[in-house]
Design an enzyme around this catalytic site. Structure first.
Site, short mmCIF file in Angstrom:
data_model
loop_
_atom_site.label_atom_id
_atom_site.label_comp_id
_atom_site.label_asym_id
_atom_site.label_seq_id
_atom_site.Cartn_x
_atom_site.Cartn_y
_atom_site.Cartn_z
N ARG A 149 -0.38 -9.09 13.38
CA ARG A 149 -0.94 -7.97 12.38
C ARG A 149 -1.75 -8.60 11.33
O ARG A 149 -2.90 -7.94 10.93
CB ARG A 149 0.38 -7.33 11.75
CG ARG A 149 0.77 -6.15 12.88
CD ARG A 149 2.20 -5.74 12.27
NE ARG A 149 2.27 -5.02 11.17
CZ ARG A 149 3.31 -4.63 10.46
NH1 ARG A 149 4.38 -5.03 10.97
NH2 ARG A 149 3.31 -4.12 9.45
N LYS A 169 0.78 -1.06 0.05
CA LYS A 169 -0.30 -0.16 -0.21
C LYS A 169 0.88 1.17 -0.03
O LYS A 169 0.66 2.23 -0.70
CB LYS A 169 -1.08 -0.22 1.28
CG LYS A 169 -1.87 -1.31 1.27
CD LYS A 169 -2.63 -1.13 2.61
CE LYS A 169 -1.96 -1.04 4.00
NZ LYS A 169 -1.29 -2.43 4.33
N ARG A 179 12.03 -4.87 4.92
CA ARG A 179 11.68 -3.45 4.66
C ARG A 179 12.26 -2.55 5.35
O ARG A 179 12.69 -2.66 6.63
CB ARG A 179 10.05 -3.39 5.03
CG ARG A 179 9.72 -1.76 4.77
CD ARG A 179 8.31 -1.70 5.03
NE ARG A 179 7.71 -2.04 6.11
CZ ARG A 179 6.64 -2.21 6.34
NH1 ARG A 179 5.60 -1.69 5.40
NH2 ARG A 179 5.77 -2.70 7.35
N ARG A 229 -9.71 0.38 8.69
CA ARG A 229 -9.42 -0.76 9.18
C ARG A 229 -10.46 -1.85 9.90
O ARG A 229 -10.05 -2.92 10.21
CB ARG A 229 -8.11 -0.59 9.94
CG ARG A 229 -6.97 -1.11 9.41
CD ARG A 229 -5.71 -0.95 10.46
NE ARG A 229 -4.76 -1.58 10.03
CZ ARG A 229 -3.54 -1.04 9.60
NH1 ARG A 229 -3.75 0.13 8.85
NH2 ARG A 229 -2.39 -1.61 9.26
N ARG A 253 11.23 -0.16 11.13
CA ARG A 253 10.03 -0.18 12.00
C ARG A 253 10.17 -1.15 13.32
O ARG A 253 10.40 -2.16 12.98
CB ARG A 253 8.49 -0.09 11.28
CG ARG A 253 8.34 0.95 10.86
CD ARG A 253 7.19 0.91 9.63
NE ARG A 253 5.95 0.04 10.16
CZ ARG A 253 4.76 -0.29 9.41
NH1 ARG A 253 4.67 0.55 8.29
NH2 ARG A 253 4.04 -0.80 9.95
#
Ligand code: AP5
Length: 222
Positions: free
Chosen positions: A172, A13, A127, A88, A161
């Site tokens: 998650r 996203k 990431r 969400r 992160r």
């Protein structure tokens, strides 16, 4: 044009929202980024959400709706926005409808990025982002053109992160399937839900999104 990018953690996203910011001058409204900014500032809100985010759970609807309501009406969002990470839950989707109705802002497309759970852990644990400008990278899938130098701003400082670890990803994903996926029938019933293959290469996913955006807007059913 105002759109929602919807998909599990690591679906791409943020990557696609950043591309659309450049190609279409739309504004990315990422609730994850907003929460991380609150944390970095040390605000009361930032401290309140820290443990929830690090556990991979969802922050309360009341907080999130307040946060996005403030941002969605800002002048820079009037040219068109990409919602990334919001809504969400079904209550968030319902609150968004009310907000958009009050501000007379149309929603053209809700784009679901479809990706198998199996590859998401690799995407998330690989990431990293530029600490200066926020450009996104991946250890294998999306490296900077020059090692350790940001393509966008030239910085050599990068960050990862706190919630990008294998244990938190499991939580998650569970939150996505139990609390976020029920939004899909909500938007399907409104006639504005479209899908892209989020497992394709980044460029190809971008092409699929562009094809949707240049097609006629969905017909919003109330
Ligand atoms: P948030 O920041 O929104 O995280 P997320 O939804 O878990 O999504 P990610 O940012 O992890 O993934 P992405 O889809 O943007 O993937 P990306 O493009 O980076 O939320 C964080 C937390 O905040 C939540 O857990 C929650 O606690 C809280 N929160 C936020 N909003 C909330 C809300 N509305 N309500 C309640 N709580 C909320 O891509 C991932 C990696 O894969 C990158 O390295 C990228 O380079 C790579 N990649 C991308 N696309 C491809 C591709 N096609 N092929 C190969 N690699 C790819």
């Amino acid at each position: 044009m105002n759109i929602i990018l919807l998909g599990p953690p690591g679906a791409g996203k943020g990557t696609q929202a950043q591309r659309l910011e450049k190609s279409r001058r739309m504004v990315q409204l990422s609730t994850g980024d907003m929460l991380r900014a609150e944390r970095a500032s040390g605000s009361d809100l930032g401290q309140e959400v820290q443990a929830i985010m690090d556990a991979g759970k969802l922050v309360s609807d009341a907080i999130m709706i307040r946060l996005i309501a403030h941002r969605i009406g800002a002048p820079d969002a009037r040219a068109g926005f990409i919602l990334d990470g919001f809504p969400r839950t079904v209550p968030q989707a319902e609150a968004l409808d009310v907000m958009l109705g009050e501000k007379k802002l149309p929603l053209s497309h809700v784009i679901e990025m479809v990706v198998d759970d199996a590859i998401l852990t690799d995407r998330i644990t690989g990431r990293y982002t530029c600490a200066k400008c926020g450009a996104g990278y991946h250890d294998r899938n999306q490296k900077p053109k020059v090692d350790d130098v940001c393509d966008v701003c030239g910085s050599n400082q990068f960050t990862r992160r706190a919630d990008d670890n294998a244990a938190t990803v499991t939580q998650r994903l569970q939150a996505y399937h139990t609390q976020t996926a029920p939004i899909l029938p909500y938007y399907r019933a409104k006639g504005i839900l479209r899908q892209v293959d989020g497992m394709a290469a980044i460029e190809e996913v971008g092409r699929q999104i562009e094809a949707i955006l240049t097609s006629a807007p969905g017909v919003l059913k109330s």
